[in-house]
Design a protein around this motif. Sequence first.
Motif: not given
Length: 345
Positions: A162-172, A195-201, A272-274
């Motif tokens: 969620i924090v990673q997505y928040y950071i991406a939104n700021i930059r966008s 990680p940014p790609s999610g938990n599938s990996g 995903l990914p973020v």
Amino acid sequence: MPMAVLCTLPANLHFSRMTIMPRSVITREHRMRVPYELKEGQSRLFHKLPSGLDMEVIFQKGLRYYRRNPNERRDRSENPPLVFIHGSFHAAWCWAEHWLPFFSQNGYDCYALSLLAQGESDAPAGPVAGSLQTHAADVADFIRKEVTLPPVLLGHSFGGLIVQYYIANIRSEQILETKSLHPDLAGAVLICSVPPSGNSGLVWRYLFSKPIAAFKVTRSLAAKGFQTSLPLCKETFFSAEMEDHLVLRYQKLMTESSRMPLFDLRKLNASLPVPSVPNASIEVLVLGANQDFIVDAEGLSETGKFYGVSPVCVEGNVGHDLMLDCSWEKGARVILSWLSGLNRQ
């Protein structure tokens, strides 16, 4: 009426009574059948979201103090506030146990949020608590309305995503020059984060390299086996050295913390990914644990590479729940050292 907060400090420290003005203090019945008892100096507040739903916040004010030796005087007034975001099956209480008192005593105002349908927060209509977008928006609404300085956002496990997505939104928003819905941050800490790609990996690596571990993780998390099996709960979230009576206490709190899943995992993985964050100005600390049963070394490395930083892996008696394990202070001190460097920039 102002709420006075008194905190216990070492004998060689002087401090004055501090007053905080919460927007609302809990007066309703607990959502959790095993409610978390707050520690001295902590307040349980509620933030009203635009949806009309209440989000639980556990708050602990940072201490502004000085030592008797005048040469050791320290001004904490400009420390960034810390906002903590939990992961699945947890809530604000997981930070209140150790890390809120620790960082408060080091001069940081601390806010631990319970995402919707978790802890004492209200639940939305529907089968899941939300999405990356809605959870990040709820965090942003809280920061925009309740926090006066750009905070450091700290996320654990799926909370880290969620924090990673928040950071991406700021930059966008910066690139597109659109209305800023996600307030700027002083920094971000990703703790045993998905990680940014999610938990599938992570899942596929476990299936091929550690099939028994993959079975245990699936049974523990997807089938919620951790709720009824103390050994499985311990192996999933904690180090082997964690005492059983503590695991049992946290097992009960985790069982009560999540009234519905944080995400629809199928929809989550499809989103995903973020998005990448080129030339992001936000300082990021990626922190892991050597006994993490959920996020492996490769997952930690992926997150570090995504943000162009070297991840820090805490050694010793620390599992996935780095903030609750028996050596919880090790991770807290790594973050404190990083924050000190952040404050000097």
